[in-house]
Scaffold this active site. Sequence first.
Site, PDB file in Angstrom:
ATOM      1  N   ASP A 137      52.178  34.740  34.022  1.00 43.46           N
ATOM      2  CA  ASP A 137      51.107  34.768  35.025  1.00 43.46           C
ATOM      3  C   ASP A 137      51.735  34.987  36.402  1.00 43.46           C
ATOM      4  O   ASP A 137      52.621  34.242  36.818  1.00 43.46           O
ATOM      5  CB  ASP A 137      50.342  33.437  34.988  1.00 43.46           C
ATOM      6  CG  ASP A 137      49.083  33.485  35.842  1.00 43.46           C
ATOM      7  OD1 ASP A 137      48.004  33.193  35.307  1.00 43.46           O
ATOM      8  OD2 ASP A 137      49.179  33.803  37.041  1.00 43.46           O
ATOM      9  N   ASP A 176      46.749  40.081  35.904  1.00 41.91           N
ATOM     10  CA  ASP A 176      48.032  39.453  36.237  1.00 41.91           C
ATOM     11  C   ASP A 176      48.540  38.495  35.166  1.00 41.91           C
ATOM     12  O   ASP A 176      49.425  37.693  35.422  1.00 41.91           O
ATOM     13  CB  ASP A 176      47.945  38.743  37.596  1.00 41.91           C
ATOM     14  CG  ASP A 176      47.491  37.301  37.494  1.00 41.91           C
ATOM     15  OD1 ASP A 176      46.599  37.029  36.676  1.00 41.91           O
ATOM     16  OD2 ASP A 176      48.039  36.463  38.223  1.00 41.91           O
ATOM     17  N   GLU A 177      47.985  38.596  33.980  1.00 43.10           N
ATOM     18  CA  GLU A 177      48.253  37.541  32.991  1.00 43.10           C
ATOM     19  C   GLU A 177      48.293  38.139  31.582  1.00 43.10           C
ATOM     20  O   GLU A 177      47.446  38.959  31.235  1.00 43.10           O
ATOM     21  CB  GLU A 177      47.077  36.583  33.119  1.00 43.10           C
ATOM     22  CG  GLU A 177      47.133  35.326  32.363  1.00 43.10           C
ATOM     23  CD  GLU A 177      45.756  34.647  32.402  1.00 43.10           C
ATOM     24  OE1 GLU A 177      45.513  33.859  31.495  1.00 43.10           O
ATOM     25  OE2 GLU A 177      44.944  34.927  33.293  1.00 43.10           O
TER      26      GLU A 177
HETATM   27  P1  TTP Z   1      45.120  33.784  39.205  1.00 38.25           P
HETATM   28  O1  TTP Z   1      46.280  34.051  38.301  1.00 38.25           O
HETATM   29  O2  TTP Z   1      44.144  32.738  38.831  1.00 38.25           O
HETATM   30  O3  TTP Z   1      45.656  33.394  40.660  1.00 38.25           O
HETATM   31  P2  TTP Z   1      46.870  33.968  41.483  1.00 38.25           P
HETATM   32  O4  TTP Z   1      47.713  34.897  40.680  1.00 38.25           O
HETATM   33  O5  TTP Z   1      46.365  34.554  42.762  1.00 38.25           O
HETATM   34  O6  TTP Z   1      47.664  32.655  41.849  1.00 38.25           O
HETATM   35  P3  TTP Z   1      48.547  31.717  40.887  1.00 38.25           P
HETATM   36  O7  TTP Z   1      49.925  31.747  41.464  1.00 38.25           O
HETATM   37  O8  TTP Z   1      47.925  30.366  40.991  1.00 38.25           O
HETATM   38  O9  TTP Z   1      48.486  32.319  39.509  1.00 38.25           O
HETATM   39  O10 TTP Z   1      44.316  35.119  39.444  1.00 38.25           O
HETATM   40  C1  TTP Z   1      44.936  36.407  39.488  1.00 38.25           C
HETATM   41  C2  TTP Z   1      44.230  37.297  40.501  1.00 38.25           C
HETATM   42  O11 TTP Z   1      42.837  37.395  40.173  1.00 38.25           O
HETATM   43  C3  TTP Z   1      44.265  36.761  41.913  1.00 38.25           C
HETATM   44  O12 TTP Z   1      45.441  37.170  42.612  1.00 38.25           O
HETATM   45  C4  TTP Z   1      43.028  37.326  42.517  1.00 38.25           C
HETATM   46  C5  TTP Z   1      42.076  37.431  41.367  1.00 38.25           C
HETATM   47  N1  TTP Z   1      41.093  36.316  41.423  1.00 38.25           N
HETATM   48  C6  TTP Z   1      39.837  36.540  41.998  1.00 38.25           C
HETATM   49  O13 TTP Z   1      39.535  37.657  42.423  1.00 38.25           O
HETATM   50  N2  TTP Z   1      38.942  35.492  42.054  1.00 38.25           N
HETATM   51  C7  TTP Z   1      39.247  34.239  41.594  1.00 38.25           C
HETATM   52  O14 TTP Z   1      38.408  33.322  41.668  1.00 38.25           O
HETATM   53  C8  TTP Z   1      40.545  34.013  41.005  1.00 38.25           C
HETATM   54  C9  TTP Z   1      40.911  32.654  40.477  1.00 38.25           C
HETATM   55  C10 TTP Z   1      41.423  35.081  40.954  1.00 38.25           C
HETATM   56 MG    MG Z   2      48.302  34.387  38.749  1.00 38.91          MG
END
Ligand code: TTP
Ligand code: MG
Length: 359
Positions: A12, A106-107
Amino acid sequence: MKAPIRKIIHIDMDAFYASVEQRDNPDLHGKAIAVGGSEKRGVVTTASYEARKFGVRSAMPGATARKKCPHLIFIKPRFNIYREVSKQIMDILSEYTDLVEPMSLDEAYLDVTENKKGIKSATIVAKEIKQKIKDKLKLSASAGISINKFLAKVASDMDKPDGLFVITPDKADEFINKLPVEKVPGIGRVTQSKMKEMGINTCTDLKKYTRVQLVQMFGKTGGYYYDIVHCEYDNPVSPNRIRKSVSSENTFAEDLTIKDDMLKEIESLTRSVADWLVKRNVKGKTVTLKIKYFDFVQRTRSKTVPHFTNSFDEIHEIAKDLFYHPNVPEKPVRLLGVGVSNLDIVENPEGEDQIRMQL
Ligand code: TTP
Ligand code: MG
């Protein structure tokens, strides 16, 4: 012969959209930034870790974020770039195995039990992947390593950012026992508070119930809870699954008889479906409303619009129209569901083609 224990990695990206923006614009390095709109109806998609220190979070209204962090810099999202970077990440993962299951931009999950490089240790694979992402893409990722997708996902969140967290087979039980239910992927806020009311705070508390009891209490997902807490969850990493629809539904403890209550429910179901779509920048053309009455008679009606949408307002309007359909019988309602299908992307769901969200 007993099947070998699987080696699953969950990758992730850290603050994904924000990190891409900081990478591409050195002026933003080390700064508190939010990707999203600051205007009246703008929402933060994600915030840099510098901004998170001030309490800025995903899905927060832009105005609230600005209040928490007055020097916050708002950046307009560039979804095309994030998609491109996502493709590059997935390409790196595919160097190790074809068993890659992307869950969002992103995952992804990987099954590296057997891998293209013949590396025995999944931890070494994860380290290599993180390093490659750093070298080639100048971005940081967190990795979780364990014996199934559930534990790998929980692990990737344990040590963020730039994390590497392993839950070995012999430690799995102990880890699960201590895990609070709010850390379990798939247990949403509504279920969390239901569990809290019943005195269920950790996975140990969930273990006190039989599978049948959990299914009675939480519906089909109760079976999933049973499997994960007893380490019996073994959903394989499945590449190339096509997600066809997303929906959210709720069975009520007591049948609804008042129209206003049904409308409120439809609004909240629409909210979770729209949030899911917006989060992933996915849109759909068909909205479906499902109603199950007290006598188990079920009606679904759908409407398809000519353009793709993920707007809460638009989906909500359509769902309400479907609800006011002239032939809807006036009987107590035991279940309502809102779904969007005809999606504009190919995604990989957890489980079936149709994913149902837990409310
Ligand atoms: P996430 O993996 O949940 O968050 P992140 O990568 O920004 O941060 P973390 O380090 O905690 O993993 O989400 C991935 C992407 O998805 C994030 O960069 C933006 C998008 N996203 C949204 O558009 N709305 C949301 O509510 C969330 C949670 C994420
Ligand atoms: Mg993330």
